[in-house]
Scaffold this active site. Structure first.
Site, PDB file in Angstrom:
ATOM      1  N   ASN A 152       0.805  -1.217   0.000  1.00 32.69           N
ATOM      2  CA  ASN A 152       0.000   0.000   0.000  1.00 32.69           C
ATOM      3  C   ASN A 152       0.842   1.274   0.000  1.00 32.69           C
ATOM      4  O   ASN A 152       0.366   2.327  -0.392  1.00 32.69           O
ATOM      5  CB  ASN A 152      -0.952   0.009   1.199  1.00 32.69           C
ATOM      6  CG  ASN A 152      -0.277  -0.391   2.493  1.00 32.69           C
ATOM      7  OD1 ASN A 152       0.282  -1.493   2.599  1.00 32.69           O
ATOM      8  ND2 ASN A 152      -0.297   0.482   3.463  1.00 32.69           N
ATOM      9  N   HIS A 202     -13.668   0.036  -0.249  1.00 30.34           N
ATOM     10  CA  HIS A 202     -13.423   1.479  -0.338  1.00 30.34           C
ATOM     11  C   HIS A 202     -12.116   1.827  -1.047  1.00 30.34           C
ATOM     12  O   HIS A 202     -11.846   2.996  -1.311  1.00 30.34           O
ATOM     13  CB  HIS A 202     -13.502   2.148   1.041  1.00 30.34           C
ATOM     14  CG  HIS A 202     -12.343   1.922   1.952  1.00 30.34           C
ATOM     15  ND1 HIS A 202     -11.309   2.818   2.043  1.00 30.34           N
ATOM     16  CD2 HIS A 202     -12.039   0.925   2.810  1.00 30.34           C
ATOM     17  CE1 HIS A 202     -10.438   2.381   2.944  1.00 30.34           C
ATOM     18  NE2 HIS A 202     -10.863   1.218   3.421  1.00 30.34           N
ATOM     19  N   THR A 238     -26.142  -9.273  10.973  1.00 27.95           N
ATOM     20  CA  THR A 238     -27.057  -8.936   9.884  1.00 27.95           C
ATOM     21  C   THR A 238     -26.258  -8.353   8.732  1.00 27.95           C
ATOM     22  O   THR A 238     -25.420  -7.471   8.936  1.00 27.95           O
ATOM     23  CB  THR A 238     -28.109  -7.920  10.375  1.00 27.95           C
ATOM     24  OG1 THR A 238     -28.789  -8.507  11.478  1.00 27.95           O
ATOM     25  CG2 THR A 238     -29.095  -7.563   9.277  1.00 27.95           C
ATOM     26  N   CYS A 326       4.098  10.503  11.729  1.00 27.90           N
ATOM     27  CA  CYS A 326       4.026  11.563  12.736  1.00 27.90           C
ATOM     28  C   CYS A 326       2.590  11.892  13.109  1.00 27.90           C
ATOM     29  O   CYS A 326       2.292  12.168  14.256  1.00 27.90           O
ATOM     30  CB  CYS A 326       4.689  12.838  12.217  1.00 27.90           C
ATOM     31  SG  CYS A 326       6.377  12.574  11.692  1.00 27.90           S
TER      32      CYS A 326
HETATM   33  C1  PLP Z   1      -6.551  -0.307   3.402  1.00 25.24           C
HETATM   34  C2  PLP Z   1      -5.825  -1.571   3.618  1.00 25.24           C
HETATM   35  C3  PLP Z   1      -6.248  -2.503   4.587  1.00 25.24           C
HETATM   36  C4  PLP Z   1      -7.389  -2.233   5.522  1.00 25.24           C
HETATM   37  O1  PLP Z   1      -8.640  -2.239   4.894  1.00 25.24           O
HETATM   38  P1  PLP Z   1      -9.891  -1.551   5.624  1.00 25.24           P
HETATM   39  O2  PLP Z   1     -11.050  -1.905   4.780  1.00 25.24           O
HETATM   40  O3  PLP Z   1      -9.618  -0.093   5.645  1.00 25.24           O
HETATM   41  O4  PLP Z   1      -9.977  -2.154   6.989  1.00 25.24           O
HETATM   42  C5  PLP Z   1      -5.549  -3.681   4.699  1.00 25.24           C
HETATM   43  N1  PLP Z   1      -4.505  -3.966   3.901  1.00 25.24           N
HETATM   44  C6  PLP Z   1      -4.064  -3.100   2.965  1.00 25.24           C
HETATM   45  C7  PLP Z   1      -2.922  -3.478   2.094  1.00 25.24           C
HETATM   46  C8  PLP Z   1      -4.715  -1.879   2.791  1.00 25.24           C
HETATM   47  O5  PLP Z   1      -4.270  -1.022   1.871  1.00 25.24           O
END
Ligand code: PLP
Length: 395
Positions: A152, A202, A238, A326
């Site tokens: 990421n 998301h 649910t 930070c």
């Molecule tokens: C954003 C992310 C997550 C976490 O996903 P969420 O839906 O925000 O909990 C986990 N792993 C990686 C590589 C991500 O980029």
């Protein structure tokens, strides 16, 4: 302020209009509980099934191998904690990498407190896992290998197929955190020997708070969330029907437009990288030059503090992200940048820019100009830079 230039799509994305439109009826019209038998409940159930089938189809999986969760973090926690528990009698050793998301790393730390042993395999200077080291880490009691599909922060894409092959040759389960990769690079769970895969809506223009864990048929796994019999008794609660509908739509769009969209993103990304490296001195690119996510660029600017850069970019309407933590109250630079061998002071001057399908060449040109100005301004205020210039003039 002029237009917002959003270049933090690895943090989260805008929910697309079509996704939102697909979701809306499931808040107001078809709000029934999917477990009930009257017809608006059935509508919910049918919508969930369609979404599950769509998502399974994009991965070459079966619909009953997709389990909806409340996002990527939950899917990661589930994959690790619940397989560790289920396979404990076979062994207590887990292998992962040093550059995983905290949803994996902190879960591993938790498991270490529960008497599991974890090996954190190194990556090379490009952020690619060292396969030889991975092989050497395997023990008779290894039950699980968990390595992310794509990072990421620096975007590097891991040799997932090779890792899957190594795992299976040794009869070890293979989980991959594909939150950044799903919808960005083609994934087939059979071809890549993936047993479990985490994902989150998301990150691909879907809503927040919905994700899934792919669990290959035959993998033993306990429940993480106990309660009702939803998700074939494996994940109680649910169902988040609008979220699930939104995720199905987002997955369909992301995978359907992948080729064209990523080709355009790669072109813009490379233009950005080339110009920054050429026009801003004392700058490096983090992550592999080509084997990286189509929309990811990550730079380190010497003699510059990442957080200051972000604030100044924000004043120009540009959203980016910094490699240092930070903002979260810690002065430690990113574990990913340290793992690829960056010294602390260089890791602190990092900037991640992640593009979307909506990013234009004008956005990138504007951003490059602003980065040049900001880096020059910050360096002009840096005593370290002043010393450096004086020393290099003496030579
Ligand atoms: C954003 C992310 C997550 C976490 O996903 P969420 O839906 O925000 O909990 C986990 N792993 C990686 C590589 C991500 O980029």
């Amino acid at each position: 302020m002029s237009k917002l230039i959003y270049l933090d799509n690895a943090a989260t994305t805008k929910t697309s209009k079509t996704v939102l439109d697909a979701m809306l009826p499931y808040f107001s019209e078809y709000y029934g509980n999917a477990s009930s038998i009257y017809s608006i409940g059935t509508k919910s159930k049918e919508a969930i099934n369609r979404s599950r089938e769509t998502i399974a189809g994009t991965l070459g999986a079966a619909a009953n191998e997709i389990y909806f969760t409340a996002g990527g973090s939950e899917a990661d926690n589930w994959a690790l904690k619940a397989t560790a528990e289920a396979y404990r009698s076979k062994g207590n050793h887990i292998i992962t990498s040093k550059i995983e998301h905290h949803a994996i790393l902190h879960t591993c730390e938790y498991l270490e407190k529960q008497s599991f042993e974890v090996t954190y395999v190194d990556v090379d200077e490009n952020g690619i896992i060292k396969l030889e080291e991975l092989k050497k880490a395997i023990r008779p009691e290894t039950i699980l290998i968990s390595v992310m599909f794509a990072n990421n922060e620096i975007g590097s894409i891991q040799p997932v197929k090779e890792i899957g092959e190594i795992a299976h040759e040794h009869g070890i389960l293979f989980h991959t955190d594909a939150v950044q990769a799903f919808g960005q690079v083609p994934i087939n769970v059979d071809e890549l020997h993936i047993d479990m895969l985490s994902s989150s809506a998301h990150k691909i223009n879907g809503p927040k708070g919905i994700g899934f864990l792919y669990i290959r048929k035959g993998v033993k796994i306990r429940s993480l969330i106990h309660g009702g019999a939803q998700e074939r008794k494996r994940r109680a609660g649910t169902e988040n029907v609008p979220g699930i509908v939104g995720y199905g739509k987002a997955a369909e769009e992301a995978v359907g437009t992948m080729q064209e969209r990523t080709a355009k993103e790669i072109e813009l990304r490379d233009y950005l990288i080339d110009r920054i490296l050429k026009e801003v001195p004392y700058t490096r690119l983090n992550g592999h030059r080509t084997n990286r996510l189509p929309n990811n660029a990550n730079f380190s600017f010497q003699f510059v503090e990442g957080e200051s850069m972000l604030i100044m970019l924000d004043m120009e309407g540009i959203c980016g992200s910094s490699g240092s933590a930070c903002t979260s109250g810690s002065l430690d630079p990113s574990h990913v940048l340290l793992a690829i061998g960056l010294p602390h002071e260089i890791a602190h001057g990092s900037l991640r820019l992640t593009l979307s399908a909506e990013t234009t060449k004008e956005d990138i040109d504007f951003t490059i100009e602003k980065i040049k100005e900001i880096v020059a301004r910050l360096r002009s205020m840096s005593p370290l830079y002043e010393d450096f210039v004086k020393k290099s003039q003496k030579k």
